[in-house]
Design a protein around this motif. Structure first.
Motif, mmCIF file in Angstrom:
data_model
loop_
_atom_site.group_PDB
_atom_site.id
_atom_site.type_symbol
_atom_site.label_atom_id
_atom_site.label_comp_id
_atom_site.label_asym_id
_atom_site.label_seq_id
_atom_site.Cartn_x
_atom_site.Cartn_y
_atom_site.Cartn_z
ATOM 1 N N ARG A 41 44.076 27.761 37.255
ATOM 2 C CA ARG A 41 43.722 26.450 36.703
ATOM 3 C C ARG A 41 43.763 26.471 35.180
ATOM 4 O O ARG A 41 44.105 25.468 34.542
ATOM 5 C CB ARG A 41 42.337 26.032 37.185
ATOM 6 C CG ARG A 41 41.866 24.698 36.624
ATOM 7 C CD ARG A 41 40.740 24.135 37.424
ATOM 8 N NE ARG A 41 41.148 23.893 38.795
ATOM 9 C CZ ARG A 41 41.938 22.896 39.188
ATOM 10 N NH1 ARG A 41 42.427 22.056 38.292
ATOM 11 N NH2 ARG A 41 42.261 22.754 40.442
ATOM 12 N N LEU A 42 43.414 27.607 34.594
ATOM 13 C CA LEU A 42 43.411 27.719 33.138
ATOM 14 C C LEU A 42 44.793 28.036 32.577
ATOM 15 O O LEU A 42 44.947 28.176 31.362
ATOM 16 C CB LEU A 42 42.417 28.798 32.706
ATOM 17 C CG LEU A 42 40.939 28.459 32.951
ATOM 18 C CD1 LEU A 42 40.051 29.652 32.626
ATOM 19 C CD2 LEU A 42 40.515 27.243 32.144
ATOM 20 N N GLY A 43 45.776 28.190 33.484
ATOM 21 C CA GLY A 43 47.143 28.323 33.007
ATOM 22 C C GLY A 43 47.855 29.612 33.312
ATOM 23 O O GLY A 43 49.036 29.761 32.987
ATOM 24 N N SER A 44 47.161 30.574 33.933
ATOM 25 C CA SER A 44 47.821 31.854 34.188
ATOM 26 C C SER A 44 47.283 32.473 35.466
ATOM 27 O O SER A 44 46.175 33.027 35.480
ATOM 28 C CB SER A 44 47.611 32.815 33.014
ATOM 29 O OG SER A 44 48.157 34.082 33.321
ATOM 30 N N LEU A 45 48.087 32.403 36.518
ATOM 31 C CA LEU A 45 47.693 33.035 37.772
ATOM 32 C C LEU A 45 47.598 34.546 37.612
ATOM 33 O O LEU A 45 46.696 35.185 38.170
ATOM 34 C CB LEU A 45 48.699 32.680 38.872
ATOM 35 C CG LEU A 45 48.467 33.361 40.239
ATOM 36 C CD1 LEU A 45 47.091 33.007 40.784
ATOM 37 C CD2 LEU A 45 49.566 32.970 41.211
ATOM 38 N N ASN A 46 48.512 35.117 36.821
ATOM 39 C CA ASN A 46 48.487 36.565 36.605
ATOM 40 C C ASN A 46 47.179 36.999 35.946
ATOM 41 O O ASN A 46 46.596 38.029 36.301
ATOM 42 C CB ASN A 46 49.680 37.004 35.752
ATOM 43 C CG ASN A 46 50.989 36.933 36.515
ATOM 44 O OD1 ASN A 46 51.000 37.005 37.750
ATOM 45 N ND2 ASN A 46 52.095 36.780 35.805
ATOM 46 N N ALA A 47 46.727 36.185 34.979
ATOM 47 C CA ALA A 47 45.453 36.492 34.327
ATOM 48 C C ALA A 47 44.303 36.384 35.331
ATOM 49 O O ALA A 47 43.368 37.197 35.311
ATOM 50 C CB ALA A 47 45.216 35.553 33.149
ATOM 51 N N GLY A 48 44.389 35.393 36.229
ATOM 52 C CA GLY A 48 43.367 35.250 37.249
ATOM 53 C C GLY A 48 43.345 36.419 38.206
ATOM 54 O O GLY A 48 42.275 36.920 38.584
ATOM 55 N N LEU A 49 44.532 36.883 38.596
ATOM 56 C CA LEU A 49 44.613 38.038 39.489
ATOM 57 C C LEU A 49 44.105 39.304 38.800
ATOM 58 O O LEU A 49 43.428 40.135 39.424
ATOM 59 C CB LEU A 49 46.063 38.240 39.942
ATOM 60 C CG LEU A 49 46.623 37.148 40.868
ATOM 61 C CD1 LEU A 49 48.111 37.362 41.092
ATOM 62 C CD2 LEU A 49 45.875 37.135 42.202
ATOM 63 N N LEU A 50 44.402 39.426 37.501
ATOM 64 C CA LEU A 50 43.895 40.572 36.754
ATOM 65 C C LEU A 50 42.371 40.518 36.666
ATOM 66 O O LEU A 50 41.689 41.542 36.836
ATOM 67 C CB LEU A 50 44.506 40.591 35.357
ATOM 68 C CG LEU A 50 44.021 41.721 34.421
ATOM 69 C CD1 LEU A 50 44.347 43.082 35.015
ATOM 70 C CD2 LEU A 50 44.648 41.556 33.036
ATOM 71 N N GLY A 51 41.846 39.321 36.417
ATOM 72 C CA GLY A 51 40.401 39.162 36.367
ATOM 73 C C GLY A 51 39.751 39.506 37.693
ATOM 74 O O GLY A 51 38.697 40.146 37.740
ATOM 75 N N ALA A 52 40.387 39.077 38.798
ATOM 76 C CA ALA A 52 39.864 39.390 40.125
ATOM 77 C C ALA A 52 39.867 40.891 40.369
ATOM 78 O O ALA A 52 38.909 41.460 40.904
ATOM 79 C CB ALA A 52 40.688 38.673 41.192
ATOM 80 N N ALA A 53 40.956 41.563 39.951
ATOM 81 C CA ALA A 53 41.044 43.011 40.134
ATOM 82 C C ALA A 53 39.978 43.733 39.315
ATOM 83 O O ALA A 53 39.337 44.678 39.797
ATOM 84 C CB ALA A 53 42.434 43.507 39.733
ATOM 85 N N MET A 54 39.771 43.278 38.084
ATOM 86 C CA MET A 54 38.747 43.889 37.236
ATOM 87 C C MET A 54 37.354 43.678 37.830
ATOM 88 O O MET A 54 36.511 44.579 37.798
ATOM 89 C CB MET A 54 38.816 43.297 35.825
ATOM 90 C CG MET A 54 40.083 43.657 35.075
ATOM 91 S SD MET A 54 40.228 42.815 33.474
ATOM 92 C CE MET A 54 38.850 43.555 32.598
ATOM 93 N N PHE A 55 37.140 42.495 38.388
ATOM 94 C CA PHE A 55 35.852 42.207 39.038
ATOM 95 C C PHE A 55 35.611 43.154 40.206
ATOM 96 O O PHE A 55 34.522 43.723 40.358
ATOM 97 C CB PHE A 55 35.853 40.754 39.505
ATOM 98 C CG PHE A 55 34.684 40.394 40.383
ATOM 99 C CD1 PHE A 55 33.428 40.161 39.830
ATOM 100 C CD2 PHE A 55 34.837 40.285 41.754
ATOM 101 C CE1 PHE A 55 32.348 39.824 40.641
ATOM 102 C CE2 PHE A 55 33.766 39.954 42.571
ATOM 103 C CZ PHE A 55 32.518 39.725 42.008
#
Length: 218
Positions: A41-55
């Motif tokens: 939603r904020l513009g980057s699915l890759n960033a979201g997936l990275l955030g999920a992985a870090m979480f």
């Protein structure tokens, strides 16, 4: 709270608690999906997936995922409330979808507050953020009425839990300050029965006792 009620329902299916634990564990995945969606939603699915992985790689998250607890549940509700709020801000003014997203944001806010008292700090934080951003270009762009919808829906969903505590325990914020609000109640917080000196001080000294108990109790 709400999470405890969900686990209680799960115990009706499986008295051994496996279903309740699996329900709790499932929120590990739901949080990861919510983070990925927020990134998209904020513009980057890759960033979201990275955030999920870090979480998922955070040690304390792994620890909580092995417990039947409320932490992952209310964390998921917070993510969903924030994501819905962003969706509302992106929708055109007067659009029915905008109002639906506002209601959804308020609903998840209410679910979070009904799950954990820490979430009660979110409405003041929301109001402070709204006041700071309301006239700033690129801010949320929510009117006073729209911000009120979020808070009203959240408060309405929290209210049954406050009433339940008040009727059942005689204290709307049980177990906190229960010794002062309802000292004659037959139901007392669990720390009264722990037996450690730190726990006893927690019940008698409020915040200072809590801090001492937190750092010194076994």
């Amino acid at each position: 709270g709400l999470a405890g009620m969900l686990y209680g329902w799960a115990l009706q299916i499986d008295r051994e608690g496996v279903a309740a634990h699996l329900l709790s564990y499932s929120f590990l995945g739901w949080n990861a999906i919510a983070l990925a969606g927020l990134g998209r939603r904020l513009g980057s699915l890759n960033a979201g997936l990275l955030g999920a992985a870090m979480f998922l790689l955070i040690p304390v998250v792994a620890v909580y995922s092995l417990m039947t607890t409320i932490e992952l549940v209310w964390g998921f509700f917070l993510l969903m409330s924030f994501s819905a709020l962003l969706s509302a801000a992106e929708a055109p003014e007067g659009d029915s979808n905008r109002r639906a997203w506002l209601v959804s944001s308020g609903a998840f806010l209410g679910f979070a507050m009904a799950s954990k008292y820490l979430a009660w700090f979110l409405p003041p934080a929301f109001v402070a953020g709204w006041l700071a951003l309301r006239k700033r270009e690129g801010g949320l762009g929510l009117s006073l009425r729209e911000a009120g919808v979020v808070l009203a829906v959240g408060g309405a969903l929290l209210l049954p839990w406050i009433l339940k505590n008040a009727l059942h325990y005689g204290n709307p914020i049980y177990p906190y300050f229960h010794e002062y609000i309802s000292p004659a109640s037959a139901i007392q917080p669990g720390w009264r029965y722990v037996g450690s000196d730190a726990a006893y001080e927690f019940s008698k000294l409020g915040l200072s006792g809590y801090l001492k108990a937190y750092f010194t109790a076994p």
